[in-house]
Scaffold this motif. Sequence first.
Motif, PDB file in Angstrom:
ATOM      1  N   VAL A  26       0.853  -1.193   0.000  1.00 15.61           N
ATOM      2  CA  VAL A  26       0.000   0.000   0.000  1.00 15.61           C
ATOM      3  C   VAL A  26       0.889   1.244   0.000  1.00 15.61           C
ATOM      4  CG1 VAL A  26      -1.757   1.295   1.254  1.00 15.61           C
ATOM      5  CG2 VAL A  26      -1.852  -1.205   1.186  1.00 15.61           C
ATOM      6  N   VAL A  27       0.643   2.137  -0.957  1.00 17.15           N
ATOM      7  CA  VAL A  27       1.409   3.368  -1.081  1.00 17.15           C
ATOM      8  C   VAL A  27       0.506   4.545  -0.738  1.00 17.15           C
ATOM      9  CG1 VAL A  27       2.745   4.863  -2.625  1.00 17.15           C
ATOM     10  CG2 VAL A  27       2.868   2.374  -2.878  1.00 17.15           C
ATOM     11  N   LEU A  28       0.962   5.384   0.201  1.00 17.99           N
ATOM     12  CA  LEU A  28       0.258   6.612   0.552  1.00 17.99           C
ATOM     13  C   LEU A  28       1.070   7.772  -0.007  1.00 17.99           C
ATOM     14  CD1 LEU A  28      -0.751   5.811   4.239  1.00 17.99           C
ATOM     15  CD2 LEU A  28      -2.178   5.675   2.202  1.00 17.99           C
ATOM     16  N   GLU A  29       0.660   8.258  -1.168  1.00 20.55           N
ATOM     17  CA  GLU A  29       1.400   9.315  -1.868  1.00 20.55           C
ATOM     18  C   GLU A  29       0.419  10.154  -2.681  1.00 20.55           C
ATOM     19  OE1 GLU A  29       5.194   9.762  -4.953  1.00 20.55           O
ATOM     20  OE2 GLU A  29       4.129   7.847  -4.755  1.00 20.55           O
ATOM     21  N   LYS A  30       0.631  11.460  -2.662  1.00 22.90           N
ATOM     22  CA  LYS A  30      -0.226  12.361  -3.435  1.00 22.90           C
ATOM     23  C   LYS A  30      -0.068  12.067  -4.919  1.00 22.90           C
ATOM     24  CE  LYS A  30      -1.279  17.258  -4.114  1.00 22.90           C
ATOM     25  NZ  LYS A  30      -0.926  18.658  -3.737  1.00 22.90           N
ATOM     26  N   GLY A  31      -1.188  11.882  -5.614  1.00 23.89           N
ATOM     27  CA  GLY A  31      -1.165  11.618  -7.035  1.00 23.89           C
ATOM     28  C   GLY A  31      -1.010  10.167  -7.415  1.00 23.89           C
ATOM     29  N   HIS A  32      -0.874   9.255  -6.454  1.00 23.17           N
ATOM     30  CA  HIS A  32      -0.746   7.829  -6.777  1.00 23.17           C
ATOM     31  C   HIS A  32      -2.054   7.297  -7.340  1.00 23.17           C
ATOM     32  CE1 HIS A  32      -0.073   3.483  -6.190  1.00 23.17           C
ATOM     33  NE2 HIS A  32       1.212   3.788  -6.280  1.00 23.17           N
ATOM     34  N   GLY A  33      -1.955   6.246  -8.149  1.00 23.29           N
ATOM     35  CA  GLY A  33      -3.124   5.697  -8.811  1.00 23.29           C
ATOM     36  C   GLY A  33      -4.167   5.116  -7.882  1.00 23.29           C
ATOM     37  N   ASN A  34      -3.802   4.752  -6.652  1.00 23.27           N
ATOM     38  CA  ASN A  34      -4.792   4.171  -5.742  1.00 23.27           C
ATOM     39  C   ASN A  34      -5.702   5.219  -5.103  1.00 23.27           C
ATOM     40  OD1 ASN A  34      -3.257   5.342  -3.637  1.00 23.27           O
ATOM     41  ND2 ASN A  34      -2.085   3.459  -3.329  1.00 23.27           N
ATOM     42  N   LYS A  35      -5.368   6.513  -5.215  1.00 28.34           N
ATOM     43  CA  LYS A  35      -6.209   7.629  -4.741  1.00 28.34           C
ATOM     44  C   LYS A  35      -6.436   7.620  -3.229  1.00 28.34           C
ATOM     45  CE  LYS A  35      -6.865   8.962  -8.990  1.00 28.34           C
ATOM     46  NZ  LYS A  35      -6.201  10.182  -9.512  1.00 28.34           N
ATOM     47  N   LEU A  36      -5.611   6.905  -2.481  1.00 32.98           N
ATOM     48  CA  LEU A  36      -5.799   6.855  -1.035  1.00 32.98           C
ATOM     49  C   LEU A  36      -5.437   8.179  -0.374  1.00 32.98           C
ATOM     50  CD1 LEU A  36      -4.404   3.281  -0.248  1.00 32.98           C
ATOM     51  CD2 LEU A  36      -6.794   4.003  -0.429  1.00 32.98           C
ATOM     52  N   TRP A  37      -4.386   8.837  -0.869  1.00 34.11           N
ATOM     53  CA  TRP A  37      -3.981  10.130  -0.300  1.00 34.11           C
ATOM     54  C   TRP A  37      -5.118  11.128  -0.423  1.00 34.11           C
ATOM     55  CZ3 TRP A  37       0.779  11.625   1.891  1.00 34.11           C
ATOM     56  CH2 TRP A  37       0.926  12.999   2.127  1.00 34.11           C
ATOM     57  N   GLU A  38      -5.701  11.228  -1.588  1.00 33.78           N
ATOM     58  CA  GLU A  38      -6.779  12.181  -1.818  1.00 33.78           C
ATOM     59  C   GLU A  38      -8.017  11.844  -0.985  1.00 33.78           C
ATOM     60  OE1 GLU A  38      -3.845  12.615  -4.868  1.00 33.78           O
ATOM     61  OE2 GLU A  38      -4.888  10.844  -4.103  1.00 33.78           O
ATOM     62  N   ALA A  39      -8.204  10.589  -0.633  1.00 37.00           N
ATOM     63  CA  ALA A  39      -9.372  10.179   0.132  1.00 37.00           C
ATOM     64  C   ALA A  39      -9.260  10.535   1.611  1.00 37.00           C
ATOM     65  CB  ALA A  39      -9.592   8.670  -0.014  1.00 37.00           C
ATOM     66  N   PHE A  40      -8.030  10.558   2.160  1.00 41.11           N
ATOM     67  CA  PHE A  40      -7.877  10.713   3.601  1.00 41.11           C
ATOM     68  C   PHE A  40      -7.159  12.000   4.018  1.00 41.11           C
ATOM     69  CE2 PHE A  40      -7.649   5.924   3.047  1.00 41.11           C
ATOM     70  CZ  PHE A  40      -8.994   5.747   3.315  1.00 41.11           C
ATOM     71  N   HIS A  41      -6.254  12.514   3.230  1.00 47.54           N
ATOM     72  CA  HIS A  41      -5.433  13.651   3.641  1.00 47.54           C
ATOM     73  C   HIS A  41      -6.275  14.916   3.787  1.00 47.54           C
ATOM     74  CE1 HIS A  41      -1.909  16.275   3.899  1.00 47.54           C
ATOM     75  NE2 HIS A  41      -2.492  17.054   3.007  1.00 47.54           N
ATOM     76  N   VAL A  42      -6.016  15.697   4.868  1.00 45.24           N
ATOM     77  CA  VAL A  42      -6.699  16.968   5.111  1.00 45.24           C
ATOM     78  C   VAL A  42      -5.636  18.058   5.187  1.00 45.24           C
ATOM     79  CG1 VAL A  42      -8.173  18.297   6.674  1.00 45.24           C
ATOM     80  CG2 VAL A  42      -8.558  15.835   6.370  1.00 45.24           C
ATOM     81  N   ASP A  43      -5.788  19.105   4.379  1.00 45.38           N
ATOM     82  CA  ASP A  43      -4.816  20.195   4.344  1.00 45.38           C
ATOM     83  C   ASP A  43      -4.788  20.902   5.689  1.00 45.38           C
ATOM     84  OD1 ASP A  43      -3.777  23.023   3.774  1.00 45.38           O
ATOM     85  OD2 ASP A  43      -3.405  22.000   1.870  1.00 45.38           O
ATOM     86  N   ARG A  44      -3.572  21.217   6.171  1.00 45.55           N
ATOM     87  CA  ARG A  44      -3.401  21.838   7.479  1.00 45.55           C
ATOM     88  C   ARG A  44      -3.838  23.298   7.507  1.00 45.55           C
ATOM     89  NH1 ARG A  44      -3.019  19.209  12.230  1.00 45.55           N
ATOM     90  NH2 ARG A  44      -2.864  17.065  11.526  1.00 45.55           N
ATOM     91  N   SER A  45      -4.100  23.900   6.368  1.00 46.18           N
ATOM     92  CA  SER A  45      -4.622  25.273   6.343  1.00 46.18           C
ATOM     93  C   SER A  45      -6.112  25.314   6.666  1.00 46.18           C
ATOM     94  CB  SER A  45      -4.375  25.906   4.971  1.00 46.18           C
ATOM     95  OG  SER A  45      -5.071  25.206   3.955  1.00 46.18           O
ATOM     96  N   THR A  46      -6.762  24.157   6.683  1.00 45.16           N
ATOM     97  CA  THR A  46      -8.173  24.084   7.049  1.00 45.16           C
ATOM     98  C   THR A  46      -8.340  24.387   8.534  1.00 45.16           C
ATOM     99  OG1 THR A  46      -8.438  22.329   5.389  1.00 45.16           O
ATOM    100  CG2 THR A  46     -10.223  22.625   6.962  1.00 45.16           C
ATOM    101  N   ARG A  47      -9.414  25.101   8.883  1.00 46.93           N
ATOM    102  CA  ARG A  47      -9.672  25.442  10.280  1.00 46.93           C
ATOM    103  C   ARG A  47     -11.008  24.863  10.730  1.00 46.93           C
ATOM    104  NH1 ARG A  47      -6.544  29.432  12.702  1.00 46.93           N
ATOM    105  NH2 ARG A  47      -4.835  30.167  11.380  1.00 46.93           N
ATOM    106  N   ILE A  48     -11.140  24.685  12.040  1.00 47.65           N
ATOM    107  CA  ILE A  48     -12.344  24.081  12.596  1.00 47.65           C
ATOM    108  C   ILE A  48     -13.046  25.070  13.511  1.00 47.65           C
ATOM    109  CG2 ILE A  48     -11.526  21.707  12.455  1.00 47.65           C
ATOM    110  CD1 ILE A  48     -10.754  21.912  15.396  1.00 47.65           C
ATOM    111  N   THR A  49     -14.341  24.880  13.705  1.00 43.58           N
ATOM    112  CA  THR A  49     -15.132  25.702  14.601  1.00 43.58           C
ATOM    113  C   THR A  49     -15.416  24.914  15.875  1.00 43.58           C
ATOM    114  OG1 THR A  49     -17.167  24.911  13.556  1.00 43.58           O
ATOM    115  CG2 THR A  49     -16.210  26.954  12.704  1.00 43.58           C
ATOM    116  N   PRO A  50     -15.541  25.597  17.012  1.00 38.60           N
ATOM    117  CA  PRO A  50     -15.869  24.875  18.256  1.00 38.60           C
ATOM    118  C   PRO A  50     -17.159  24.082  18.106  1.00 38.60           C
ATOM    119  CG  PRO A  50     -15.186  27.124  18.732  1.00 38.60           C
ATOM    120  CD  PRO A  50     -15.316  27.036  17.236  1.00 38.60           C
ATOM    121  N   GLY A  51     -17.136  22.845  18.560  1.00 39.26           N
ATOM    122  CA  GLY A  51     -18.305  21.993  18.459  1.00 39.26           C
ATOM    123  C   GLY A  51     -18.418  21.249  17.144  1.00 39.26           C
TER     124      GLY A  51
END
Length: 272
Positions: free
Chosen positions: A78-103
Amino acid sequence: MTMKVDSGRNETTPNVFIPPQSDPVQRDVADLSRTSVQCSFIDSRPARPKATDTLYIQRFSTRTAQGPEDHTVVGVHVVLEKGHGNKLWEAFHVDRSTRITPGGSRAIGSLKIYCDTLEVHGALSLPEVDVDIFARRLVWADATACIDTSPLPWSLDKASDGIKGIPGQTEDVPAKDGADGRHAGALRVFAHRMDPSENSGPRLIARGGRGQDPGAGECRSLGLCNDYSFDISAYGVRENITFDPPAASYTASLFHPERAGRSLVPAHPEHP
């Protein structure tokens, strides 16, 4: 690929008795040496897929009525890499510039990976996700490769301030408490071997989140004004502004660091 076809000759094949084979597997295999030339067959030998091929990867998820999704990935390599053919990176990775709201709730609750070899490229961000890895070999493919389950930063650094209401019109609004810091996702790794084995930087990161700052107390008072003069004598500035229709305003106390003991009290009008 080879193919045998009918030669066009009118020949007959006598009935030949074939004794039963002692091997049960061989009994089910046709003896091509005794096959009529009128029969044909195809012998195909395709290239063997690579261990990283998506043919060997199975992925499924479950979700409760209101809970986050739980994902499971099963594969050989199993390869976890951006742009890999298995698309696992795109399915799970969350950009760190994203912010969350309380609750706010997390989208992914857990990720379980079962494989012979897990290969990680770059920093895989899985905020607040519980990660379980079961692999014979874990490969960190580059210097930045890691798995980070730390929570994302707040969309607002502090909670709302308290507001003193207008006598006879609005009630006071108390300051809000800051939200508690959020937990990082748990990391459990069961691996026989890790490459590279030397310490080249943090590979598994799970830092708990910072608590949100609380709002200030009754530091502001709301009001309505038609005009107001800004008088900041320390800087020799005086300005008069007229509002039509009346604007909501609040008053706050400021302290000038170069003039100890002097308080400057300008009004800061805010249009509704």
